[in-house]
Design an enzyme around this catalytic site. Sequence first.
Site, PDB file in Angstrom:
ATOM      1  N   ALA A  59       3.918   1.650  -1.126  1.00 51.86           N
ATOM      2  CA  ALA A  59       4.739   1.823  -2.285  1.00 51.86           C
ATOM      3  C   ALA A  59       3.571   2.325  -3.508  1.00 51.86           C
ATOM      4  CB  ALA A  59       5.069   0.550  -2.775  1.00 51.86           C
TER       5      ALA A  59
ATOM      6  N   TYR B 162       0.788  -1.245   0.225  1.00 55.48           N
ATOM      7  CA  TYR B 162      -0.064   0.154   0.032  1.00 55.48           C
ATOM      8  C   TYR B 162       0.781   1.358  -0.033  1.00 55.48           C
ATOM      9  CZ  TYR B 162      -2.915   3.649   1.887  1.00 55.48           C
ATOM     10  OH  TYR B 162      -3.493   4.893   2.216  1.00 55.48           O
TER      11      TYR B 162
ATOM     12  N   LYS C 208       1.278   4.262  -2.839  1.00 51.69           N
ATOM     13  CA  LYS C 208       0.879   5.843  -2.505  1.00 51.69           C
ATOM     14  C   LYS C 208       2.111   6.616  -2.673  1.00 51.69           C
ATOM     15  CE  LYS C 208      -3.398   5.649  -1.615  1.00 51.69           C
ATOM     16  NZ  LYS C 208      -4.265   6.292  -2.387  1.00 51.69           N
TER      17      LYS C 208
END
Length: 236
Positions: free
Chosen positions: A157, A155, A159
Amino acid sequence: MSVSFDFSDEVVLVTGVGGALGSAVAEAFLDAGATVCGADVVEQDSEDFLLADPERIDFYQGDFTDESQVEAAISDIVDTHGHLDALANIAGTWRGGDPLHETEAGTFDFLFDVNLKTMFLASKHAVPHLQDSEGAIVSVSARSSLEGGSGDGIYRATKAGVRLLTETVAEENLGTVRANAIMPSVIDTPMNREMMPDADHDSWVDPADIADAIMFLCSDAAGVTSGAAVPVYGEA
């Protein structure tokens, strides 16, 4: 101090419009006079579609991980309304709980599709129209994307990727399209309350307050701001 925005005669596309944050963003732009086009994989009559009055928006139901559907929706929006002035890339989700060596490859694919690919495709096909209108893009990164962490590295990574693509769009479109990202932490949504019932909900940020920040970044008041990653996490 109260702040108001006027988006009369402007056309705004909000992805993930049926979710808690997407619906708050749509309602804020509607109240500011904008024509709001909303896209979501969730159908309007679903109980998971949270926008209170879906009839107020021009809705496009579809999968924004599918480039052909993204291209068709944005082309239809411009054909119907004549222009596109802002894109709010809100579509996204969270998955986590397992260390990296126990995370299934399908989770990787899912998160990169929903969080990053939707942002990439919507921006790709919106940019040529936003160049014409000298418009703006705001995408959702995350505070947690600034560092690695246990249990939700994929997650984070995705964002981080949103933040870097935002900087790329800003650099490639200097003087024409402004692109910024926001960085929330925990947003006060029904899903988050269900997942974390014992947390301090009073410290979480109301989606309506984040919507105000997004409207600011799309407004003339932020005309000198592009390529930024803006904290919107309050005390969360």
